[in-house]
Design a protein around this motif. Structure first.
Motif, PDB file in Angstrom:
ATOM      1  N   LEU A 135      21.687  21.245 -30.433  1.00 52.27           N
ATOM      2  CA  LEU A 135      21.722  21.310 -28.974  1.00 52.27           C
ATOM      3  C   LEU A 135      23.023  21.949 -28.495  1.00 52.27           C
ATOM      4  N   GLN A 136      23.074  22.268 -27.214  1.00 46.67           N
ATOM      5  CA  GLN A 136      24.318  22.781 -26.631  1.00 46.67           C
ATOM      6  C   GLN A 136      25.411  21.713 -26.696  1.00 46.67           C
ATOM      7  N   GLY A 137      26.610  22.162 -27.035  1.00 48.04           N
ATOM      8  CA  GLY A 137      27.750  21.241 -26.974  1.00 48.04           C
ATOM      9  C   GLY A 137      27.833  20.242 -28.114  1.00 48.04           C
ATOM     10  N   ALA A 138      27.007  20.397 -29.137  1.00 48.27           N
ATOM     11  CA  ALA A 138      27.061  19.454 -30.248  1.00 48.27           C
ATOM     12  C   ALA A 138      28.289  19.710 -31.108  1.00 48.27           C
ATOM     13  N   LEU A 194      17.810  23.618 -26.380  1.00 49.74           N
ATOM     14  CA  LEU A 194      17.048  22.384 -26.292  1.00 49.74           C
ATOM     15  C   LEU A 194      15.891  22.451 -27.274  1.00 49.74           C
ATOM     16  N   HIS A 195      15.601  21.330 -27.884  1.00 47.90           N
ATOM     17  CA  HIS A 195      14.511  21.287 -28.864  1.00 47.90           C
ATOM     18  C   HIS A 195      13.153  21.508 -28.222  1.00 47.90           C
ATOM     19  N   MET A 239      27.635  10.772 -30.421  1.00 48.58           N
ATOM     20  CA  MET A 239      27.519   9.925 -29.236  1.00 48.58           C
ATOM     21  C   MET A 239      26.101   9.929 -28.658  1.00 48.58           C
ATOM     22  N   THR A 240      25.214  10.718 -29.285  1.00 42.38           N
ATOM     23  CA  THR A 240      23.849  10.827 -28.765  1.00 42.38           C
ATOM     24  C   THR A 240      23.177   9.465 -28.705  1.00 42.38           C
ATOM     25  N   GLY A 241      22.400   9.267 -27.666  1.00 43.88           N
ATOM     26  CA  GLY A 241      21.722   7.988 -27.490  1.00 43.88           C
ATOM     27  C   GLY A 241      20.334   7.975 -28.097  1.00 43.88           C
ATOM     28  N   LYS A 272      32.194  14.620 -33.778  1.00 45.38           N
ATOM     29  CA  LYS A 272      32.932  13.768 -32.831  1.00 45.38           C
ATOM     30  C   LYS A 272      32.981  12.309 -33.266  1.00 45.38           C
ATOM     31  N   MET A 279      35.694  14.903 -37.786  1.00 41.24           N
ATOM     32  CA  MET A 279      36.613  13.807 -37.507  1.00 41.24           C
ATOM     33  C   MET A 279      37.792  14.214 -36.644  1.00 41.24           C
ATOM     34  N   GLU A 282      39.677  17.634 -33.916  1.00 35.86           N
ATOM     35  CA  GLU A 282      39.550  18.977 -33.362  1.00 35.86           C
ATOM     36  C   GLU A 282      40.118  20.046 -34.290  1.00 35.86           C
TER      37      GLU A 282
END
Lengths: 447, 330
Positions: free
Chosen positions: A109-112, A196-197, A225-227, A250, A276, A278
């Protein structure tokens, strides 16, 4: 909102139970409810949680837990075992093609964190496997995405293949592999655009890239952090591309990372690496067992130890041990120590990695106030060189001067001096003990 | 009149909102389909309101990433309400569910909290913060575009000096929106860039300055301190600023979004949320929990990649989008 770990919650449930001679089925039900809440709070998908809870219940209602003297600990053990089994073993190997170059495709996805991970992976391949990768910029959609990869290439001093934003990513991938063959790059890492998938058009594009590039690995990059949605994302990407592994990014944040469990459960593909930090060397092999602890909020002792190891210079540590033994430890050493502890990150984070640490209330308030550390630092920095080395020479006027210089009070200075003396004594004792029984690990509250 | 009918009528009366709500309906189609679909499934499957029903409902809400605690509270309240009104049929409970959800959205707040605080005849400063990869720069680009279209003179400050390509990314957006971008070289002090941005915005008589910042995980204390410093610079240079501190949240984020909202608020006093990537299957339900627990309103939602897909948040429309199928069933 800081979530309590599962261990704490179970302990409070058990407190209610203790006193009764036997654990009833109702008690087990209550305990599994706590487990369920803990897993949901950690973002494990509710379907995955359901399956897990059923298995845990079976084992818990069986003899394993009910007849044990420490049912709470037994439940945790069962839960942890189930989680670790589900998570599988360690798989940080990367495929090697018989006919180079080996092609790796990064999707997500974007921003992963695909582009950053591409850079990290390239660095890993060169450093650990002595390979020379070619990075390929196939994200022609997001503004400056190519520039981002090029900058990473510069930082790493590695070639980046790009053809601007007008050529189709499928062609770029094909040409890049040709160039890799000519220039003898043994790995090609293709950075694709985030999508997007459910975006059929762009998912088709990935399939086309796949059929042209014939990658040996397809890594799905997922934000830790994905829910709850992690299952949908992982399932679609896996269905359409048959991914070979997952990179979780992240993980240096404070998320519990239940997504890891969800992804593993729906794709059955190994999670190979964890992002882990940047910096470009902050890519680590993924440790399923540690992740299980983290999801349960049980602390992460191993990571803490590793963190300490990477941050504390071994030579300095040896010198320090010598000083501790001979009791020649000075305020200068103390300052240095404090600096190293600080390098490991915020103290609260470190404490969070120690199981049961939040239980020791005294610890949290007394010693871990970071502001107090700043005061201590100021006091020491207000001392003269001689005072730091021989605290014995301290008299009333010296103390007054130090208090003034550091913006503290004489009583604070006194307290520090006293603590320092006590610490020295304690150090001496500790080094003696350590010598006596070497290799004895820490005492874990749950084992 | 039932609550659903009231909500429906509200939209029938107001043509303008109808247009807005159709955008939401479009953008959140996938979200809505699965969410209300599942509530409908649930209601069809269970005819009696009992423990099993509530357990299943709990799962529906949790799967939408509504915070666990919020869900528990909601279920408790619902159980009470059902008892009080002596509801036995699941069809009736539907109304109560939606009513409660909307209550959480609005809380006691004034509905105008969702509007962007832009001052007239004076420079308004918007600071944009968030963790890595949520879409800060993209949202700024879209926002700049929209403000520009409203006739505002907009300046952007490229405060993300850390991530590779971030400055260039903002510059591209600046070109697209035809607004000025104030920048320094990569690696420079973000507070200094923002300072320059303020100076430039003042000298060019700009209406709005939007400050980009580097993404940072909220548990990195030093980076959060850096952010506080940026905010202090803004406070010092422009009285009353920042007029908005927007926290950008990725709708796919789970429970950690609460931590993000809390910690970023501590560092920068967040005034509103931009919820991005709502056009996927993620439901962004954590917004409920954030509003409920921290009282931070959502100001914008990202419903797609196009400039106009950044929509002003409209709680009515949002709820309408979530429940549209249910409303139309009636």
């Amino acid at each position: 909102m800081a979530f309590e770990g599962l261990a704490d919650r179970l302990q409070s449930t058990i407190k209610k139970i203790t006193g009764k001679g036997k654990v009833s089925e109702q008690d087990v039900k209550e305990m599994t409810r706590e487990v369920r809440l803990a897993l949901l709070e950690a973002d494990v998908n509710f379907k995955v949680v359901k399956g897990l809870i059923n298995r845990i219940k079976e084992r818990a209602v069986g003899q394993e837990v009910m007849e044990s003297l420490t049912p709470g600990q037994q439940v945790i053990k069962v839960v942890k075992e189930e989680l670790t089994t589900l998570m599988g073993g360690e798989h940080s190997k990367i495929a090697v093609s018989d006919r180079p170059p080996t092609v790796i495709m990064m999707v997500g996805l974007q921003g992963a964190g695909k582009t950053t991970t591409t850079g990290k992976l390239a660095n890993h391949l060169r450093k650990k496997h002595n390979r020379s990768p070619l990075l390929v910029a196939c994200d022609i959609y997001r503004p400056a995405a190519i520039k981002q990869l090029e900058t990473l290439g510069e930082q790493l001093d590695m070639p980046v293949f790009s053809m601007g934003t007008e050529t189709s990513p499928v062609d770029i991938a094909g040409k890049a592999i040709e160039q890799a063959k000519e220039q003898h790059n043994d790995y090609v890492i293709i950075d694709t655009a985030g999508r997007l998938h459910v975006d059929n058009e762009l998912m088709d594009e990935l399939q086309q890239i796949k059929s042209v590039a014939r990658p040996d690995e397809i890594f799905l990059v997922v934000d830790s952090m994905t829910g709850q949605d992690a299952v949908n994302v992982a399932e679609s990407f896996n269905d359409q591309l048959d991914i070979s592994g997952v990179v979780l990014t992240k993980l240096d944040g404070d998320t519990r990372g239940g997504a890891a469990l969800s992804i593993k459960a729906v794709t059955d593909k190994p999670i190979k690496f964890a992002g882990m930090g940047e910096k470009l060397d902050e890519l680590e092999a993924f440790h399923p067992e540690r992740m299980a602890s983290r999801i349960l909020g049980m602390g992460d002792v191993l990571s803490l130890i590793e963190k300490a190891q990477t941050n504390v210079d071994e030579k300095q540590a040896k010198q320090l041990e010598e000083k501790m033994r001979t009791m020649s430890f000075t305020f200068d050493d103390f300052l240095e120590q404090m600096g190293q502890v600080k390098n490991m990150g915020p103290l609260d984070d470190l404490m969070a990695m120690i199981p049961g640490a939040n239980k020791m209330k005294g610890l949290k308030n007394a010693q871990l106030d970071e502001k107090q550390l700043v005061h201590v630092e100021a006091i020491i920095q207000s001392m003269t060189k001689k005072e730091r080395q021989e605290p014995g020479i301290m008299n009333a006027s010296r103390k007054k001067r130090i208090a003034k210089g550091s913006g503290t009070s004489v009583s604070q200075v006194n307290r520090l001096l006293k603590q320092f003396e006590e610490m020295k004594k304690m150090m001496k004792q500790m080094t003696n003990i350590q010598k006596g029984k070497k290799g004895k690990g820490m005492n874990f509250p749950f084992m | 009149m039932s609550f659903m009918k009231k909500l429906k009528n509200r939209f029938k009366q107001d043509e303008e909102t109808e247009e807005v709500s159709s955008k939401y309906k479009e953008g959140m189609k996938k979200t809505r389909n699965s969410f209300s679909g599942r509530i409908n499934d649930l209601i069809a499957r269970y005819r009696k309101v009992d423990e099993d029903f509530f357990e299943e409902l709990e799962e529906v809400l949790i799967s939408a990433d509504v915070g666990v605690m919020t869900v528990m509270d909601l279920i408790d309240e619902l159980t009470m309400e059902v008892k009080r009104q002596n509801i036995k049929d699941t069809k009736e409970v539907k109304d109560v569910i939606s009513e409660k959800l909307v209550e959480i959205y609005y809380g006691d707040d004034d509905e105008h909290v969702e509007e962007l605080n832009i001052q007239e005849n004076q420079l308004s400063v918007i600071l944009v913060v968030g963790v890595n990869g949520v879409g800060k720069t993209t949202s700024i680009g879209k926002l700049a575009h929209q403000l520009k279209r409203q006739g505002k003179h907009v300046v952007l400050a490229a405060g993300d000096t850390f991530r590779a390509g971030a400055i260039e990314q903002l510059e591209v957006w600046g070109e697209r929106a035809n607004v000025d971008v104030v920048k320094q070289s990569a690696g420079s002090d973000p507070a200094a860039v923002i300072f320059d941005g303020i100076k430039a915005a003042k000298s060019r008589n700009a209406d709005v300055l939007i400050c980009d910042t580097a993404g940072r995980l909220q548990n990195k204390v030093n980076l959060m301190n850096e952010l506080s410093k940026v905010k202090r610079v803004i406070e010092r240079e422009v009285p009353g600023a920042p007029h908005e501190v927007l926290l950008v949240l990725d709708a796919t984020t789970g429970q950690n979004a609460l931590n993000q909202a809390k910690t970023f608020s501590e560092a920068t006093n967040v005034s509103g949320i931009v919820l991005t990537k709502l056009d996927g299957t993620a439901k962004g339900g954590i917004v409920l929990a954030i509003r409920n627990e921290l009282h931070i309103p959502v100001k914008y939602v990202g419903l797609g990649e196009q400039v106009e897909d950044l929509q002003e948040f409209n709680a009515h429309a949002f709820v309408y989008g979530l429940f549209a199928d249910m409303l139309e069933d009636e």
